[in-house]
Every structure is written in C-alpha cells, then in structure tokens.
Design a protein around this motif. Sequence first.
Motif, PDB file in Angstrom:
ATOM      1  N   ILE A  66       0.844  -1.205   0.000  1.00 25.95           N
ATOM      2  CA  ILE A  66       0.000   0.000   0.000  1.00 25.95           C
ATOM      3  C   ILE A  66       0.876   1.252   0.000  1.00 25.95           C
ATOM      4  O   ILE A  66       0.574   2.229  -0.709  1.00 25.95           O
ATOM      5  N   LEU A  67       1.957   1.224   0.770  1.00 28.78           N
ATOM      6  CA  LEU A  67       2.878   2.371   0.758  1.00 28.78           C
ATOM      7  C   LEU A  67       3.476   2.581  -0.636  1.00 28.78           C
ATOM      8  O   LEU A  67       3.664   3.719  -1.072  1.00 28.78           O
ATOM      9  N   TRP A  68       3.761   1.485  -1.332  1.00 33.91           N
ATOM     10  CA  TRP A  68       4.255   1.569  -2.714  1.00 33.91           C
ATOM     11  C   TRP A  68       3.220   2.290  -3.577  1.00 33.91           C
ATOM     12  O   TRP A  68       3.545   3.197  -4.335  1.00 33.91           O
ATOM     13  N   ARG A  69       1.970   1.871  -3.442  1.00 34.28           N
ATOM     14  CA  ARG A  69       0.889   2.464  -4.245  1.00 34.28           C
ATOM     15  C   ARG A  69       0.704   3.949  -3.897  1.00 34.28           C
ATOM     16  O   ARG A  69       0.510   4.776  -4.791  1.00 34.28           O
ATOM     17  N   LEU A  70       0.747   4.270  -2.619  1.00 33.52           N
ATOM     18  CA  LEU A  70       0.612   5.673  -2.212  1.00 33.52           C
ATOM     19  C   LEU A  70       1.791   6.520  -2.693  1.00 33.52           C
ATOM     20  O   LEU A  70       1.623   7.693  -3.037  1.00 33.52           O
ATOM     21  N   THR A  71       2.972   5.923  -2.744  1.00 34.95           N
ATOM     22  CA  THR A  71       4.134   6.626  -3.282  1.00 34.95           C
ATOM     23  C   THR A  71       3.925   6.937  -4.757  1.00 34.95           C
ATOM     24  O   THR A  71       4.238   8.033  -5.223  1.00 34.95           O
ATOM     25  N   ALA A  84      -6.849   7.422  -2.859  1.00 33.67           N
ATOM     26  CA  ALA A  84      -5.837   7.483  -1.805  1.00 33.67           C
ATOM     27  C   ALA A  84      -6.467   7.222  -0.439  1.00 33.67           C
ATOM     28  O   ALA A  84      -5.885   6.523   0.397  1.00 33.67           O
ATOM     29  N   PHE A  85      -7.671   7.763  -0.205  1.00 29.55           N
ATOM     30  CA  PHE A  85      -8.351   7.530   1.066  1.00 29.55           C
ATOM     31  C   PHE A  85      -8.601   6.041   1.279  1.00 29.55           C
ATOM     32  O   PHE A  85      -8.435   5.527   2.385  1.00 29.55           O
ATOM     33  N   THR A  86      -9.015   5.367   0.218  1.00 29.88           N
ATOM     34  CA  THR A  86      -9.286   3.926   0.313  1.00 29.88           C
ATOM     35  C   THR A  86      -8.027   3.159   0.691  1.00 29.88           C
ATOM     36  O   THR A  86      -8.060   2.274   1.550  1.00 29.88           O
ATOM     37  N   TRP A  87      -6.905   3.505   0.056  1.00 29.27           N
ATOM     38  CA  TRP A  87      -5.642   2.828   0.359  1.00 29.27           C
ATOM     39  C   TRP A  87      -5.204   3.095   1.799  1.00 29.27           C
ATOM     40  O   TRP A  87      -4.740   2.186   2.493  1.00 29.27           O
ATOM     41  N   VAL A  88      -5.363   4.313   2.257  1.00 29.91           N
ATOM     42  CA  VAL A  88      -4.956   4.659   3.621  1.00 29.91           C
ATOM     43  C   VAL A  88      -5.842   3.926   4.635  1.00 29.91           C
ATOM     44  O   VAL A  88      -5.351   3.405   5.638  1.00 29.91           O
ATOM     45  N   MET A  91      -4.671   0.433   4.890  1.00 29.18           N
ATOM     46  CA  MET A  91      -3.441   0.347   5.673  1.00 29.18           C
ATOM     47  C   MET A  91      -3.752   0.349   7.167  1.00 29.18           C
ATOM     48  O   MET A  91      -3.160  -0.412   7.932  1.00 29.18           O
ATOM     49  N   ILE A  92      -4.694   1.179   7.567  1.00 30.25           N
ATOM     50  CA  ILE A  92      -5.108   1.222   8.973  1.00 30.25           C
ATOM     51  C   ILE A  92      -5.702  -0.125   9.378  1.00 30.25           C
ATOM     52  O   ILE A  92      -5.395  -0.658  10.446  1.00 30.25           O
ATOM     53  N   GLY A  93      -6.519  -0.696   8.517  1.00 30.02           N
ATOM     54  CA  GLY A  93      -7.117  -2.005   8.800  1.00 30.02           C
ATOM     55  C   GLY A  93      -6.079  -3.100   8.962  1.00 30.02           C
ATOM     56  O   GLY A  93      -6.175  -3.921   9.881  1.00 30.02           O
ATOM     57  N   PHE A  94      -5.070  -3.112   8.095  1.00 30.24           N
ATOM     58  CA  PHE A  94      -4.014  -4.125   8.211  1.00 30.24           C
ATOM     59  C   PHE A  94      -3.192  -3.929   9.484  1.00 30.24           C
ATOM     60  O   PHE A  94      -2.761  -4.908  10.102  1.00 30.24           O
ATOM     61  N   ALA A 130       2.024  -1.463  16.536  1.00 29.05           N
ATOM     62  CA  ALA A 130       1.045  -1.575  15.454  1.00 29.05           C
ATOM     63  C   ALA A 130      -0.156  -0.670  15.697  1.00 29.05           C
ATOM     64  O   ALA A 130      -0.650  -0.003  14.780  1.00 29.05           O
ATOM     65  N   VAL A 131      -0.630  -0.621  16.946  1.00 27.19           N
ATOM     66  CA  VAL A 131      -1.754   0.263  17.279  1.00 27.19           C
ATOM     67  C   VAL A 131      -1.342   1.726  17.123  1.00 27.19           C
ATOM     68  O   VAL A 131      -2.093   2.534  16.554  1.00 27.19           O
ATOM     69  N   ALA A 132      -0.158   2.074  17.593  1.00 25.06           N
ATOM     70  CA  ALA A 132       0.329   3.453  17.464  1.00 25.06           C
ATOM     71  C   ALA A 132       0.453   3.838  15.987  1.00 25.06           C
ATOM     72  O   ALA A 132       0.074   4.948  15.592  1.00 25.06           O
ATOM     73  N   PHE A 133       0.946   2.916  15.169  1.00 22.70           N
ATOM     74  CA  PHE A 133       1.064   3.171  13.730  1.00 22.70           C
ATOM     75  C   PHE A 133      -0.314   3.432  13.129  1.00 22.70           C
ATOM     76  O   PHE A 133      -0.498   4.385  12.359  1.00 22.70           O
ATOM     77  N   ALA A 134      -1.288   2.605  13.483  1.00 22.74           N
ATOM     78  CA  ALA A 134      -2.648   2.777  12.958  1.00 22.74           C
ATOM     79  C   ALA A 134      -3.227   4.124  13.378  1.00 22.74           C
ATOM     80  O   ALA A 134      -3.885   4.805  12.577  1.00 22.74           O
ATOM     81  N   LEU A 135      -2.990   4.516  14.611  1.00 15.92           N
ATOM     82  CA  LEU A 135      -3.508   5.800  15.092  1.00 15.92           C
ATOM     83  C   LEU A 135      -2.849   6.984  14.381  1.00 15.92           C
ATOM     84  O   LEU A 135      -3.517   7.950  14.013  1.00 15.92           O
ATOM     85  N   VAL A 136      -1.553   6.909  14.178  1.00 11.51           N
ATOM     86  CA  VAL A 136      -0.849   7.978  13.462  1.00 11.51           C
ATOM     87  C   VAL A 136      -1.360   8.075  12.023  1.00 11.51           C
ATOM     88  O   VAL A 136      -1.610   9.170  11.503  1.00 11.51           O
ATOM     89  N   VAL A 137      -1.532   6.929  11.386  1.00 10.33           N
ATOM     90  CA  VAL A 137      -2.026   6.942  10.009  1.00 10.33           C
ATOM     91  C   VAL A 137      -3.460   7.465   9.964  1.00 10.33           C
ATOM     92  O   VAL A 137      -3.842   8.171   9.020  1.00 10.33           O
ATOM     93  N   ALA A 138      -4.267   7.166  10.982  1.00 11.15           N
ATOM     94  CA  ALA A 138      -5.633   7.695  11.035  1.00 11.15           C
ATOM     95  C   ALA A 138      -5.609   9.227  11.138  1.00 11.15           C
ATOM     96  O   ALA A 138      -6.405   9.914  10.484  1.00 11.15           O
TER      97      ALA A 138
END
Length: 158
Positions: A66-71, A84-88, A91-94, A130-138
């Motif tokens: 997903i990061l590749w696609r967003l890049t 882009a919103f869908t991809w992000v 990413m949060i879901g994963f 992983a939770v912190a990453f999801a929150l930051v991405v949110a």
Amino acid sequence: MRKMTSVGVKIALALLVGFTVLIEALFVPLGIEQITQVYPETGRVAVPAFVWAVLTLACAQAILVILWRLTALASGDGIFTETAFTWVRAMIGFAYAMAALLAAAWLALAALTWTPPLVMYGLLGAGLLAVAFALVVAVMLGLLRRATALATEMAQVV
C-alpha cells in the motif's frame, strides 16, 4: 514528490518486502523446527504458530505494498483523490489486524503458560507499535482529507 525520492522509497519498500518473504520462507520454518526439536511439547502448536507468523508478516507486506501504491499516487496528483483515502483506510485495517494477531499470540502463550519474558515483551511492544502506527495513520488520513478539500477549493478558484 520528486522522482529521485519516489525511486528511493520504492527501492526501500521492495527490499523490505523481499526481506519479509525471506523470513516467511526460510526463517519461520527453521525456527519452528528448531523449537520443536528442543521442546517437543511445542509440536502441537507448530502449525498454528506457522500460520500466525505468515498472517502477521502478510499484514506487514500488505502495508508495504500500500505504501508503494501511495508513493506512486504522490508522484503525480493522485494523492488528493478518493482512491488514496481507500488505500490509507486499508493500511489502517491491516495495522489493526496485525495488532489483533499479536494480541492473540500473547494470550495464547499466556494460556499455555509458555511465557518467556523476552517473547512476551516483544509481542506486547510490537502490538502497541502496530496500534500506534494505525492511530498515526488515522490522524494523517484526516490531514489528507483536509489537504484534499483545500486542493479542490484552490483548483476551483484558479
């Protein structure tokens, strides 16, 4: 995003995906085999442990793809679209799925009373990460929404 930056990010992502595939294909089976040889009582959880490891690494691989696609989207003007919103959101879901898998492993090991401190702290730390990453991405998703609204407004003005 500048072309050179985009290429560098994609190279790093490709290397990380390759590394995770190597871990899945080589290190996980070897590690499980060695543990079951040293501790034969762990043989009954060898297959679930392998499945867990593959699923956890698959979540990480999905995030990298997903990061590749967003890049690629950021290289053009595609980052300010609903795509882009869908991809992000994916990413949060994963990231949350990975956190759930790590929590499940922690609970399973605790239930079996196989609780080596380093493993338990590692699972706990990785789950929190992983939770912190999801929150930051949110939060970043909210910023992307705002930036998209501003970009749309500016396009209408100009």
